[in-house]
Design a protein around this motif. Structure first.
Motif, PDB file in Angstrom:
ATOM      1  N   THR A   1     101.199 -40.576  45.627  1.00 42.87           N
ATOM      2  CA  THR A   1     101.040 -41.107  44.273  1.00 42.87           C
ATOM      3  C   THR A   1     102.317 -40.821  43.480  1.00 42.87           C
ATOM      4  O   THR A   1     103.145 -40.014  43.895  1.00 42.87           O
ATOM      5  CB  THR A   1      99.840 -40.467  43.557  1.00 42.87           C
ATOM      6  OG1 THR A   1     100.063 -39.052  43.456  1.00 42.87           O
ATOM      7  CG2 THR A   1      98.536 -40.736  44.299  1.00 42.87           C
ATOM      8  N   TYR A   2     102.470 -41.482  42.338  1.00 38.69           N
ATOM      9  CA  TYR A   2     103.643 -41.258  41.510  1.00 38.69           C
ATOM     10  C   TYR A   2     103.276 -40.374  40.324  1.00 38.69           C
ATOM     11  O   TYR A   2     102.226 -40.560  39.696  1.00 38.69           O
ATOM     12  CB  TYR A   2     104.229 -42.594  41.040  1.00 38.69           C
ATOM     13  CG  TYR A   2     104.797 -43.367  42.201  1.00 38.69           C
ATOM     14  CD1 TYR A   2     106.075 -43.105  42.672  1.00 38.69           C
ATOM     15  CD2 TYR A   2     104.030 -44.334  42.857  1.00 38.69           C
ATOM     16  CE1 TYR A   2     106.590 -43.797  43.764  1.00 38.69           C
ATOM     17  CE2 TYR A   2     104.534 -45.030  43.941  1.00 38.69           C
ATOM     18  CZ  TYR A   2     105.816 -44.747  44.388  1.00 38.69           C
ATOM     19  OH  TYR A   2     106.315 -45.424  45.467  1.00 38.69           O
ATOM     20  N   VAL A   3     104.114 -39.401  40.052  1.00 36.87           N
ATOM     21  CA  VAL A   3     103.911 -38.464  38.953  1.00 36.87           C
ATOM     22  C   VAL A   3     105.208 -38.397  38.154  1.00 36.87           C
ATOM     23  O   VAL A   3     106.290 -38.681  38.686  1.00 36.87           O
ATOM     24  CB  VAL A   3     103.504 -37.058  39.462  1.00 36.87           C
ATOM     25  CG1 VAL A   3     102.111 -37.091  40.087  1.00 36.87           C
ATOM     26  CG2 VAL A   3     104.511 -36.519  40.473  1.00 36.87           C
ATOM     27  N   ALA A   4     105.090 -38.011  36.875  1.00 38.49           N
ATOM     28  CA  ALA A   4     106.273 -37.953  36.022  1.00 38.49           C
ATOM     29  C   ALA A   4     106.150 -36.821  35.022  1.00 38.49           C
ATOM     30  O   ALA A   4     105.057 -36.520  34.535  1.00 38.49           O
ATOM     31  CB  ALA A   4     106.451 -39.283  35.293  1.00 38.49           C
ATOM     32  N   ALA A   5     107.277 -36.188  34.731  1.00 36.09           N
ATOM     33  CA  ALA A   5     107.330 -35.083  33.757  1.00 36.09           C
ATOM     34  C   ALA A   5     108.687 -35.090  33.075  1.00 36.09           C
ATOM     35  O   ALA A   5     109.658 -35.656  33.590  1.00 36.09           O
ATOM     36  CB  ALA A   5     107.093 -33.746  34.458  1.00 36.09           C
ATOM     37  N   THR A   6     108.750 -34.444  31.948  1.00 35.05           N
ATOM     38  CA  THR A   6     110.024 -34.312  31.263  1.00 35.05           C
ATOM     39  C   THR A   6     111.010 -33.524  32.121  1.00 35.05           C
ATOM     40  O   THR A   6     110.606 -32.637  32.870  1.00 35.05           O
ATOM     41  CB  THR A   6     109.861 -33.621  29.898  1.00 35.05           C
ATOM     42  OG1 THR A   6     111.164 -33.491  29.306  1.00 35.05           O
ATOM     43  CG2 THR A   6     109.244 -32.242  30.019  1.00 35.05           C
ATOM     44  N   VAL A   7     112.270 -33.825  32.019  1.00 35.64           N
ATOM     45  CA  VAL A   7     113.312 -33.094  32.739  1.00 35.64           C
ATOM     46  C   VAL A   7     113.658 -31.796  31.994  1.00 35.64           C
ATOM     47  O   VAL A   7     114.327 -30.926  32.521  1.00 35.64           O
ATOM     48  CB  VAL A   7     114.558 -33.983  32.952  1.00 35.64           C
ATOM     49  CG1 VAL A   7     115.321 -34.199  31.660  1.00 35.64           C
ATOM     50  CG2 VAL A   7     115.462 -33.422  34.022  1.00 35.64           C
ATOM     51  N   THR A   8     113.164 -31.646  30.753  1.00 30.80           N
ATOM     52  CA  THR A   8     113.460 -30.491  29.917  1.00 30.80           C
ATOM     53  C   THR A   8     112.407 -29.405  30.108  1.00 30.80           C
ATOM     54  O   THR A   8     111.234 -29.611  29.833  1.00 30.80           O
ATOM     55  CB  THR A   8     113.508 -30.894  28.432  1.00 30.80           C
ATOM     56  OG1 THR A   8     114.431 -31.965  28.283  1.00 30.80           O
ATOM     57  CG2 THR A   8     113.936 -29.723  27.560  1.00 30.80           C
ATOM     58  N   CYS A   9     112.837 -28.247  30.549  1.00 31.16           N
ATOM     59  CA  CYS A   9     111.925 -27.125  30.788  1.00 31.16           C
ATOM     60  C   CYS A   9     111.414 -26.552  29.469  1.00 31.16           C
ATOM     61  O   CYS A   9     112.177 -26.397  28.512  1.00 31.16           O
ATOM     62  CB  CYS A   9     112.643 -26.034  31.586  1.00 31.16           C
ATOM     63  SG  CYS A   9     111.554 -24.664  32.026  1.00 31.16           S
TER      64      CYS A   9
END
Length: 137
Positions: free
Chosen positions: A73-81
């Motif tokens: 599946t495709y998941v996405a998150a911010t690149v900023t920790c």
């Protein structure tokens, strides 16, 4: 005032002037903010997105890490920790979001999994339609 006292006071004043910019927030970490209104589409067959053809692969686009999970599946998150605001989030071989700067670890849903990840991570929705993958908040 004697010369010795004058120099001592001058020394403290100079130290304050030199360090006050750091104290007033000029020495912060990366100040990149997490995008809140995210809505973009990518063609997963495009050469720039070839890493998404493999489970565990990921790319960075528009301040977002987009990954193909270990289950496909495709998941996405911010690149900023969320820990220190560094823009170093990746998707690791264990199927977790990982900050390469200091080891913060997050689940695919953004839940923090260690002390550095305790503030959780912003994740986004994905929707696949043919070869078009929409990433949105």
């Amino acid at each position: 005032m004697e010369r010795k006292e004058f120099l001592a006071q001058l020394g403290l004043g100079a130290v304050f002037v030199l360090t006050s910019t750091c104290l007033l927030d000029a020495c912060t970490k990366d100040t990149t903010t997490t995008p809140t209104a995210v809505d973009f589409t990518i063609d997963i067959n495009g050469s720039a997105y070839s890493a998404l053809a493999t489970n565990g692969g990921y790319i960075v686009a528009n301040g977002v890490v987009v990954a193909r999970s270990l289950t496909g599946t495709y998941v996405a998150a911010t690149v900023t920790c969320s820990h220190e605001g560094r823009t170093q989030i990746t998707y690791n071989s264990s199927g977790k979001w990982y900050c390469t700067a200091h080891g913060a670890l997050f689940s695919e849903t953004g839940a923090g999994l260690n002390n550095n990840g305790s503030k959780n991570l912003t994740v986004y929705k994905t929707q696949l339609s043919g070869t078009s993958l929409r990433v949105y908040s």
